[in-house]
Write a protein that holds these residues in place. Structure first.
Motif, PDB file in Angstrom:
ATOM      1  N   TYR A   1       0.828  -1.206   0.000  1.00  0.00           N
ATOM      2  CA  TYR A   1       0.000   0.000   0.000  1.00  0.00           C
ATOM      3  C   TYR A   1       0.857   1.248   0.000  1.00  0.00           C
ATOM      4  O   TYR A   1       0.477   2.274  -0.538  1.00  0.00           O
ATOM      5  CB  TYR A   1      -0.924   0.008   1.217  1.00  0.00           C
TER       6      TYR A   1
ATOM      7  N   GLU B   1      -0.870   7.459   3.476  1.00  0.00           N
ATOM      8  CA  GLU B   1      -2.289   7.619   3.799  1.00  0.00           C
ATOM      9  C   GLU B   1      -3.069   6.356   3.492  1.00  0.00           C
ATOM     10  O   GLU B   1      -3.898   5.908   4.285  1.00  0.00           O
ATOM     11  CB  GLU B   1      -2.881   8.782   3.011  1.00  0.00           C
ATOM     12  N   THR B   2      -2.788   5.788   2.321  1.00  0.00           N
ATOM     13  CA  THR B   2      -3.476   4.545   1.966  1.00  0.00           C
ATOM     14  C   THR B   2      -3.114   3.450   2.957  1.00  0.00           C
ATOM     15  O   THR B   2      -3.972   2.690   3.406  1.00  0.00           O
ATOM     16  CB  THR B   2      -3.067   4.073   0.557  1.00  0.00           C
TER      17      THR B   2
ATOM     18  N   GLN C   1      -2.294   3.742   5.969  1.00  0.00           N
ATOM     19  CA  GLN C   1      -2.965   3.968   7.240  1.00  0.00           C
ATOM     20  C   GLN C   1      -4.403   3.484   7.196  1.00  0.00           C
ATOM     21  O   GLN C   1      -4.880   2.819   8.099  1.00  0.00           O
ATOM     22  CB  GLN C   1      -2.932   5.458   7.579  1.00  0.00           C
ATOM     23  N   VAL C   2      -5.102   3.820   6.117  1.00  0.00           N
ATOM     24  CA  VAL C   2      -6.495   3.415   6.021  1.00  0.00           C
ATOM     25  C   VAL C   2      -6.623   1.901   5.952  1.00  0.00           C
ATOM     26  O   VAL C   2      -7.500   1.295   6.553  1.00  0.00           O
ATOM     27  CB  VAL C   2      -7.145   4.056   4.780  1.00  0.00           C
ATOM     28  N   LYS C   3      -5.705   1.278   5.226  1.00  0.00           N
ATOM     29  CA  LYS C   3      -5.845  -0.154   4.984  1.00  0.00           C
ATOM     30  C   LYS C   3      -5.257  -1.031   6.075  1.00  0.00           C
ATOM     31  O   LYS C   3      -5.775  -2.092   6.374  1.00  0.00           O
ATOM     32  CB  LYS C   3      -5.123  -0.495   3.662  1.00  0.00           C
ATOM     33  N   THR C   4      -4.152  -0.623   6.655  1.00  0.00           N
ATOM     34  CA  THR C   4      -3.523  -1.512   7.636  1.00  0.00           C
ATOM     35  C   THR C   4      -3.532  -0.953   9.047  1.00  0.00           C
ATOM     36  O   THR C   4      -3.187  -1.635   9.984  1.00  0.00           O
ATOM     37  CB  THR C   4      -2.051  -1.781   7.276  1.00  0.00           C
ATOM     38  N   GLY C   5      -3.900   0.311   9.184  1.00  0.00           N
ATOM     39  CA  GLY C   5      -3.936   0.875  10.506  1.00  0.00           C
ATOM     40  C   GLY C   5      -2.605   1.410  11.002  1.00  0.00           C
ATOM     41  O   GLY C   5      -2.521   1.926  12.104  1.00  0.00           O
TER      42      GLY C   5
ATOM     43  N   SER D   1       0.135   4.065  11.385  1.00  0.00           N
ATOM     44  CA  SER D   1       0.089   5.514  11.271  1.00  0.00           C
ATOM     45  C   SER D   1       0.940   6.026  10.125  1.00  0.00           C
ATOM     46  O   SER D   1       1.978   5.459   9.807  1.00  0.00           O
ATOM     47  CB  SER D   1       0.594   6.130  12.573  1.00  0.00           C
TER      48      SER D   1
END
Lengths: 356, 366, 313
Positions: free
Chosen positions: B59, B322-323, B325-329, B331
């Motif tokens: 990601y 950013e991606t 973060q959204v996908k794997t958590g 930071s």
């Protein structure tokens, strides 16, 4: 060159070892890694426990201005999300979304298939309007009033809840409970919600006692508890003996100061009386954030999503927490009367957004 | 006795000259190894967080190229990094450590906003953009010029002064969005929308004309630094101060000019952020772009293509974060760890590589 | 304006000012030593931040603040070791290494906090340092309240500053430090181990920065927040310059900046309409101006920022 070769071999072995470990221990994206320590939690869809009827939305995301540990604004939203997760939705959140990143964070969620995206705070409205036009199938929700003068896309719902009604009541109570004649308000940011709270607090206080002095500070940050603490200490030194805070994490610092100095305080979003010693927390300005969010799901399902709603005390979205034992019965009565007059409409307030 | 400022000047000498002397093959090897090493260590971190590193890296590094839209998002980040990187490269060529990209971007953004939200700007419509860019370039140049001036006249270290100016600029921008430039319509600390916005290049992506400006900047840099006498003088100054002074190059004048030039580029980066990406002035607009630009300049070893490539890498990291973060958590701040490790390893590699060339000195009085 | 000049306002203000200046005092005293040996430690900010977290973690799990603070100091030293290795042994550019270390620290502290405390709506807390009243002295009107009713680290910071002053001016090691920073070649020729002195200076600076960082988390609020150091490390750099590399002046400058910070928080409550950004920027503006105004008078260590190559020539 020999050294380079050695380093290369070392690295390659490390890579292979790690890949091995990763393969055994980690999960793939398809399983949706439930990484415990994460800033943005993604939980797998428990489709087995889903209700039979087709869900209007399935993936819910929220952009938070602060952190979920603030015992207040952001935590309330997180709890609403958890409720939804329990009902079978896939949830995700991002904390501490700065102004410059709002639009790209919205877009990342939209691109990823999230169909209900929430911007938790009036400050997200503007970025949301820009993004909503590009994703007509996504439902957007903003907990604040809409930006002015814009052609608002139909897939955004604005929840302009009347927090200031609660602030008015709190101001009334604070003025009655103050012995020094000076009360205080600590806010976090210079936006419509906070300013209307501040001004309503002052209004309510003056309605109870025209001679009351109100010290107000907008700290400029929702996430710095040491600033809140220092501000509260400064206020207490100047004679303030009741403080209302509406600034999340910063407010926690203010509560600490009140606790240390034995000064009355009023909480925000949820009943915060447990954070300080017995009786010190007179009440809290309740904002039922979890309900705000979960109720939207039904609205979406009913196909009535979008537009502007302005609920307040009357609708139960804003509330006043149970009074502390320190508040005498007559004062409780008086405050209840004021609250009731707001609920049944005999007293109406117009929000004042100015920051003077 | 050399003055404080003069000594600081000499600092980068060892660093960059050593870099320049390496062969391209060696540089590439060090670069790749450093990236690999950083990724490996990062993977260990990710495992601690119980995240599959391969997924996270997918990601982070691959996904930004995955769709039209994501390439657009990446280009939005690429533009300011590249512009600041190019600007900073000018100063690094003269051995000036200009760390003020963030502050100069802020000032440029303010300049663009002033033009874009003024009555003049509104009446000019589309022409407010070039005018705003001009203002931004001017503001940025002045801001960088302060550091240049203080260095030229008072020999103060530009490292410290540019850092100080960054902080001051960020506060100044905050002040502007809260008071004078605040959008009278709304009640949030941000400016009104600027009169005209940079056109998007393709539908379905947020890539805007800023990318063209950035590419032009790289070309300008390549031409100026190698083909003009100005660029030549900067490089001579960077190579050896005594040699430069001997050939009549006035140090103070060229330091000032180099700083102001870099301020122009960083200022324009700020303008593009306002007129292209954000459409208005906001806090946090400069973000990490200031330092990312410095990193890009160093990673790219001041070579135009290198700086461009390094900027792409940093943009990918920023966008992918950013991606991820959204996908794997994980930071998005995790990217900082990777960036820092990459640069530190490259520095390490360079230091060992150059040592191979020197004859082993006897162990002196230790 | 009248409200400001009352004892009721000034005493708590100065008390708070001292409280807020502790990390600045610690950091800048350490930085003075480091810069005197010739190493410009820009990574101070990162060292403070990392130490704030590490000290918090240790205090949380051991229940002992002392252990936590010590751990913070050690973590600062480790960070300094890293930076010193890159800058002194590998002779890399000090400002670049420092900045990359700061960037690393932001990401690393974020990662470590999540790794250890995970995600929860309850923030981890520790008890903060208690206030210590110095018997007798704390009863002096005015001064007593301001100076002698602070927590442990305040007193330590002040003592440390004067110890360092003594070290630099009166001891042999102090002379070696000065020599290393002024002219390392001559120093080496006269038998001083330049590398060792620079490492020592850096490690000491890291330790001080670490204690300063520990103070942020364990001394004031009792929790750890993202990017807690919030630029204090950079203010320390400014203080060091303003103080002309004199630890005693560093204390004064740090107190000044700390008081300005404390003032800024109070002025709004007083009804001032000055934008708070003005106050936040003030320390930096003051330093910038002083760099310009006093620039040509400042005698920085001549070799500051210069990697030293023992083998050349």
């Amino acid at each position: 060159m020999k050294n380079l070769k050695r380093i290369l071999t070392l690295l390659m072995s490390a890579v292979m070892l790690l890949t091995l470990l990763a393969g055994c221990g980690g999960e793939t994206a398809e399983d949706a890694s439930s990484s415990e320590p994460s800033e943005s939690a993604v939980v797998s869809d428990e489709s087995s426990s889903a209700p039979e009827e087709e869900k209007a939305v399935s993936k819910i995301a929220i952009l938070l201005p602060g952190y979920i540990t603030d015992q207040s604004w952001n935590q309330g939203a997180y709890e609403g999300l958890l409720e939804l997760e329990g009902q079978g939705y896939e949830i995700a959140y991002t904390e501490d979304v700065q102004a410059a990143d709002m639009e790209s964070t919205f877009r990342t969620y939209c691109e990823d298939g999230y169909d209900f995206v929430i911007g938790h705070g009036v400050q997200y409205g503007d970025a949301c309007v820009r993004v909503a036009a590009d994703y007509p199938d996504v439902n957007f929700f903003i907990t604040g009033n809409p930006p002015e003068g814009e052609n608002l896309p139909g897939n955004i719902a604005f929840y302009d809840y009347k927090e200031f009604e609660g602030a008015y009541v709190c101001g009334y109570l604070a003025a009655l409970m103050s012995e020094s004649g000076v009360i205080g308000y600590i806010g976090g940011g210079d936006n419509t919600t906070q300013c209307s709270d501040k001004n309503a607090y002052v209004q309510g206080a003056k309605a109870a006692n025209a001679d009351i002095e109100v010290k107000t500070v907008i700290t400029g940050t929702f996430n710095d508890s040491s600033v809140g603490k220092e501000t509260a200490i400064a206020m207490i030194e100047q004679g303030v003996d009741v403080i209302l805070q509406t600034c999340d994490e910063t407010g926690l610092g203010a509560f600490e100061a009140c606790n240390e100095k034995g000064v009355y305080c009023i909480g925000y979003t949820s009943d915060q009386s447990g954070l300080v010693d017995e009786g010190l927390c007179l009440t809290s300005l309740l904002v039922s954030i979890p309900t705000m969010i979960t109720s939207q799901i039904d609205i979406i399902a009913a196909g009535e999503f979008g537009g502007l709603e302005q609920p307040g005390l009357a609708e139960g979205v804003i509330g006043i927490a149970p009074y502390s034992t320190e508040v005498p019965a007559e004062i409780q009565q008086q405050v209840e009367t004021v609250k009731q007059s707001l609920i049944d409409g005999t007293l109406t307030l117009t929000p004042d957004y100015s920051n003077n | 006795m050399k003055s404080f400022g003069a000594r600081i000047d000499d600092t980068i000498r060892n660093f960059s000259s050593r870099m320049v002397r390496q062969s391209v093959g060696r540089k590439a090897a060090i670069f790749s190894l450093s990236v690999l090493a950083a990724l490996v260590i990062g993977a260990a971190f990710l495992l601690v967080l119980k995240v599959n590193p391969l997924t996270a890296y997918y990601y982070l590094l691959i996904r930004p190229f995955g769709s039209f839209n994501s390439i657009g998002e990446m280009s939005i980040k690429l533009v300011p990094i590249l512009l600041v990187g190019v600007g900073v490269s000018f100063t690094f060529s003269a051995k000036l450590s200009n760390l003020g990209g963030e502050g100069q971007m802020c000032l440029g953004a303010i300049g663009m906003t002033i033009v874009g939200t003024s009555a003049l700007g509104t009446s000019l419509g589309g022409w407010s953009i070039p005018l705003g860019m001009l203002a931004a370039a001017l503001f940025g140049a002045v801001w960088a010029g302060i550091a240049g001036f203080v260095k030229t006249c008072f020999h103060a270290s530009e490292i410290i002064t540019t850092l100080l100016l960054n902080y001051i600029a960020v506060q100044f921008l905050s002040y502007c969005v809260y008071y004078p430039l605040r959008d009278p319509g709304g009640n949030i600390p941000q400016s009104a929308k600027v009169a005209a916005v940079l056109p998007k290049l393709f539908s379905g992506s947020r890539m805007n004309a800023g990318i063209l400006i950035a590419l032009a900047a790289v070309v300008i840099y390549a031409v100026v630094i190698r083909r003009t006498s100005f660029g030549y003088r900067l490089r001579v100054l960077g190579g050896s101060v005594p040699a430069a002074e001997f050939s009549g190059i006035r140090r103070g004048k060229y330091y000032l000019l180099a700083m102001m030039l870099s301020g122009v580029f960083s200022g324009i980066a700020g303008a593009v952020e306002v007129a292209g990406t954000q459409t208005r002035l906001l806090e946090g607009l400069a973000g990490s772009y200031g330092f990312d630009g410095v990193v890009a300049a160093l990673l790219g070893m001041l070579h135009p293509v290198g700086v461009a490539a390094a900027s792409v890498l940093l943009a990918v990291l920023n966008a992918g974060a950013e991606t991820m973060q959204v996908k794997t958590g994980v930071s998005s701040l995790f990217v900082n760890v990777l960036e820092a490790l990459i640069v530190l390893f490259i520095l390490l590699g360079m230091s060992y590589a150059s040592e191979d060339k020197k004859p082993r000195a006897k162990e002196g009085a230790k | 304006m009248n409200e400001i000049l009352t004892a009721a306002f000034l005493i708590p203000l100065l008390t708070a000012g001292i409280r807020m200046s502790v990390p600045l005092i610690l950091g800048s005293v350490g930085e003075v030593v480091s810069e005197k040996t010739g190493v410009l430690n820009i990574g101070l900010e990162g060292q403070m931040l990392t130490a704030a977290l590490i000290s918090f973690i240790v205090a949380y799990y051991t229940g002992s603040l002392t252990l936590g603070i010590l751990a913070g100091g050690i973590s600062g030293m480790l960070g300094a070791l890293l930076i010193a290795f890159w800058c002194v042994s590998r002779r890399q550019d000090q400002s670049v290494v420092g900045i990359m270390f700061n960037i690393f620290a932001i990401g690393f502290t974020n990662f470590l906090y999540r790794a250890i405390f995970g995600v929860s709506t309850n923030k981890a807390k520790v008890e903060i340092l208690p206030t210590i009243e110095i018997p007798g002295l704390s009863r002096i009107p005015w001064l007593g309240e301001i100076l002698f009713r602070q927590n442990m680290l305040v007193y330590l910071a002040l003592i440390a500053a004067f110890l360092v002053l003594f070290l630099l001016r009166r001891t042999k090691f102090g002379l070696q430090i000065e020599a290393t920073g002024e002219n390392p070649k001559a120093a080496q020729a006269s038998g001083i181990r330049v590398r060792r002195v620079r490492y020592s200076g850096s490690l000491f600076c890291g330790f001080m920065a670490g204690i300063g960082g520990a103070f942020l988390s364990c001394g004031i609020v009792g929790t750890f927040t993202e990017n807690m150091s919030a630029g204090r490390g950079f203010i320390c750099l400014a203080v060091t310059i303003l103080a002309r590399w004199n630890p005693a002046f560093a204390v004064v400058a740090a107190l000044l900046f700390g008081t300005v910070q404390a003032l800024q928080l109070r002025l709004q409550a007083l009804g001032s309409t000055l934008p708070y950004q003005f106050f936040v920027a003030l320390p930096y503006v003051v330093t910038l101006v002083s760099l310009a105004v006093f620039g040509w008078n400042i005698h920085a260590p001549s070799d500051l920022g210069q990697p030293y190559n023992e083998e050349s020539r």
